[in-house]
Scaffold this motif. Structure first.
Motif, short mmCIF file in Angstrom:
data_model
loop_
_atom_site.label_atom_id
_atom_site.label_comp_id
_atom_site.label_asym_id
_atom_site.label_seq_id
_atom_site.Cartn_x
_atom_site.Cartn_y
_atom_site.Cartn_z
N TRP A 123 -4.10 1.62 -14.00
CA TRP A 123 -3.89 1.17 -15.39
C TRP A 123 -2.57 1.74 -15.93
CZ3 TRP A 123 -3.28 3.75 -20.03
CH2 TRP A 123 -3.31 2.94 -21.18
N SER A 124 -2.32 3.02 -15.67
CA SER A 124 -1.10 3.67 -16.16
C SER A 124 0.15 3.05 -15.53
CB SER A 124 -1.14 5.17 -15.84
OG SER A 124 -2.25 5.79 -16.45
N VAL A 125 0.07 2.74 -14.24
CA VAL A 125 1.19 2.11 -13.56
C VAL A 125 1.50 0.75 -14.18
CG1 VAL A 125 1.93 1.04 -11.39
CG2 VAL A 125 0.88 3.31 -11.37
N ASN A 126 0.47 -0.03 -14.43
CA ASN A 126 0.68 -1.34 -15.03
C ASN A 126 1.31 -1.23 -16.41
OD1 ASN A 126 -0.40 -2.77 -12.86
ND2 ASN A 126 -2.49 -2.64 -13.65
N GLN A 127 0.92 -0.21 -17.16
CA GLN A 127 1.47 -0.03 -18.51
C GLN A 127 2.95 0.33 -18.47
OE1 GLN A 127 -0.32 -0.93 -21.19
NE2 GLN A 127 -1.79 -1.45 -19.58
N ILE A 128 3.30 1.33 -17.67
CA ILE A 128 4.70 1.78 -17.67
C ILE A 128 5.62 0.71 -17.09
CG2 ILE A 128 4.64 2.98 -15.43
CD1 ILE A 128 6.39 5.16 -16.74
N LEU A 129 5.15 -0.02 -16.07
CA LEU A 129 5.99 -1.06 -15.47
C LEU A 129 6.13 -2.28 -16.38
CD1 LEU A 129 4.88 -1.00 -11.71
CD2 LEU A 129 6.89 0.06 -12.76
N SER A 130 5.19 -2.46 -17.29
CA SER A 130 5.31 -3.58 -18.23
C SER A 130 6.45 -3.35 -19.22
CB SER A 130 3.99 -3.79 -18.98
OG SER A 130 3.74 -2.72 -19.88
N TYR A 131 6.80 -2.09 -19.45
CA TYR A 131 7.90 -1.76 -20.36
C TYR A 131 9.19 -1.43 -19.60
CZ TYR A 131 4.44 -1.42 -24.11
OH TYR A 131 3.45 -1.71 -25.02
N ASN A 132 9.06 -0.89 -18.41
CA ASN A 132 10.23 -0.47 -17.64
C ASN A 132 9.99 -0.79 -16.16
OD1 ASN A 132 12.36 0.78 -16.36
ND2 ASN A 132 12.00 2.81 -17.22
N HIS A 133 10.60 -1.88 -15.70
CA HIS A 133 10.38 -2.31 -14.31
C HIS A 133 10.95 -1.33 -13.29
CE1 HIS A 133 8.79 -6.11 -15.65
NE2 HIS A 133 9.89 -6.40 -16.33
N ASN A 134 11.88 -0.47 -13.74
CA ASN A 134 12.51 0.48 -12.83
C ASN A 134 11.91 1.88 -12.93
OD1 ASN A 134 14.46 -1.42 -11.86
ND2 ASN A 134 15.59 -1.16 -13.78
N ASN A 191 3.19 3.49 -27.93
CA ASN A 191 4.01 4.68 -28.21
C ASN A 191 4.19 5.56 -26.99
OD1 ASN A 191 4.34 3.95 -30.88
ND2 ASN A 191 2.57 5.12 -31.59
N ILE A 192 3.17 5.62 -26.16
CA ILE A 192 3.21 6.48 -24.97
C ILE A 192 4.13 5.91 -23.89
CG2 ILE A 192 1.84 7.37 -23.05
CD1 ILE A 192 -0.51 7.57 -25.03
N PHE A 193 4.01 4.63 -23.61
CA PHE A 193 4.67 4.06 -22.44
C PHE A 193 5.99 3.34 -22.74
CE2 PHE A 193 0.20 4.36 -21.14
CZ PHE A 193 0.34 4.98 -19.92
N ARG A 194 6.25 3.04 -23.99
CA ARG A 194 7.38 2.17 -24.33
C ARG A 194 8.72 2.70 -23.82
NH1 ARG A 194 8.11 1.16 -30.59
NH2 ARG A 194 8.07 3.42 -30.43
N LYS A 195 8.97 4.00 -23.95
CA LYS A 195 10.27 4.55 -23.56
C LYS A 195 10.18 5.46 -22.34
CE LYS A 195 12.26 4.37 -28.21
NZ LYS A 195 12.93 5.15 -29.30
N ALA A 225 19.64 17.12 -17.67
CA ALA A 225 18.64 16.21 -18.21
C ALA A 225 17.94 16.90 -19.37
CB ALA A 225 17.62 15.83 -17.13
N ASN A 226 17.39 16.10 -20.25
CA ASN A 226 16.63 16.60 -21.39
C ASN A 226 15.29 15.86 -21.46
OD1 ASN A 226 19.77 16.52 -22.40
ND2 ASN A 226 18.72 18.40 -22.95
N PRO A 227 14.41 16.18 -20.53
CA PRO A 227 13.15 15.43 -20.49
C PRO A 227 12.22 15.78 -21.65
CG PRO A 227 13.09 17.24 -18.92
CD PRO A 227 14.48 17.20 -19.47
N MET A 228 11.61 14.75 -22.21
CA MET A 228 10.50 14.96 -23.14
C MET A 228 9.23 14.68 -22.35
SD MET A 228 9.33 13.04 -26.66
CE MET A 228 10.38 13.96 -27.77
N ILE A 229 8.38 15.68 -22.24
CA ILE A 229 7.17 15.56 -21.44
C ILE A 229 5.98 15.33 -22.36
CG2 ILE A 229 5.62 16.75 -19.84
CD1 ILE A 229 8.05 18.33 -18.87
N TRP A 230 5.31 14.21 -22.14
CA TRP A 230 4.08 13.90 -22.86
C TRP A 230 2.91 14.30 -21.97
CZ3 TRP A 230 3.47 10.16 -27.24
CH2 TRP A 230 4.68 9.94 -27.90
#
Length: 286
Positions: free
Chosen positions: A91-102, A62-66, A38-43
């Motif tokens: 709030w963070s959970v809602n943001q990341i799931l709005s872009y990536n349901h998985n 920009n933070i949550f999209r990918k 894996a090649n994780p990019m950690i924010w």
């Protein structure tokens, strides 16, 4: 503690080197290579209010999209901030799931070495943080002073990589070999387990200790300018370890039962280990 968590694992820093780490200001991000696993990019997002306002505003997309994994860190000694941490987590959970349901949700219950009655506190935190969230949340008790970080990060890296399922399948075949207790594959530079047959309740200590051993061997080999090792055998009173290099990134670790001291059986295990090594090499090329 967020920066300390990934620097401990990915940059090999010792706990005493991290004690005086300063708080993250704003956003920092780094790329890491876990071999070809894996090649994780950690924010790394600073937790101060002035930075939270930025994440909630123009930087949110920009933070949550990918993002594929949310790794939320809680200082479990800071009881007064549990409620504000819960609100920000939701709030963070809602943001990341709005872009990536998985997306995978992970919570590190950090500084666990400072808590005596862990079970009741962890139970309380789980109840509070999952109250308004139906998505599965994985919790990890972590500390920079023990093996828990290696186990937690190993779990996350396995979530990231599609190869992990195939690795575990290959290792299970090896575990069925007479004289073999367990088998795992460790990434050399970080010490993270890319696959393992060890029971979950034992995995933290065993994987953590073997990871530290391999990282140490790798560093000693490079520091002393020795040729890279291809195979190492370690014997204890109850078990033996057989460490075999798979490629420049990976080590196959076979934990042997006492009965494997028989030379004939040991040769059979070594042959099976070589077959597994070849399968892993092919998997890594694909």
């Amino acid at each position: 503690g967020k920066t300390c968590i990934y620097e401990r694992v990915f940059e090999g820093k010792k706990p005493w080197e991290l004690i005086h780490q300063t708080a993250t200001k704003g956003i920092s991000y780094k790329d890491y290579e876990i071999g070809t696993m894996a090649n994780p990019m950690i924010w790394d997002l600073g937790g101060q209010q002035q930075y939270l306002d930025e994440y909630h505003g123009p930087l949110r997309k920009n933070i949550f999209r990918k993002a594929s994994i949310l790794l939320y860190i809680i200082d479990i000694t800071d009881y007064d901030r549990f409620e504000s941490a819960r609100i920000e987590f939701e709030w963070s959970v809602n943001q990341i799931l709005s872009y990536n349901h998985n997306a995978k949700l992970n919570v590190f219950l950090h500084k666990s070495d400072l808590i005596h009655d862990k079970s009741s506190l962890v139970s309380h935190i789980k109840k509070v943080f999952a109250k308004n969230i139906s998505h599965e949340i994985t919790y990890h008790l972590t500390s920079i002073f023990d093996e828990s970080l290696f186990k937690a990060w190993s779990d996350i890296i396995r979530e990231l990589s599609p190869k992990s399922t195939f690795i575990n399948s290959i290792l299970k075949q090896l575990k069925n070999q007479k004289g073999v207790k367990d088998a795992l594959v460790i990434e050399k530079s970080s010490g993270l387990a890319c696959g393992s047959t060890i029971d979950e309740d034992e995995e933290e200590i065993i994987v953590g200790m073997i990871s530290l051993l391999i990282v140490t061997i790798d560093k000693v080999t490079r520091t002393m300018e020795l040729e890279k090792f291809r195979e190492i055998k370690l014997k204890t009173d109850s078990n033996s370890l057989l460490l075999t290099e798979v490629n420049q990134d990976l080590i196959l670790v076979i934990i042997l039962l006492p009965e494997a001291s028989d030379n004939t059986l040991l040769e059979e295990i070594e042959e099976s280990g070589e077959e597994v090594t070849q399968q892993l090499r092919k998997l890594w090329i694909e």
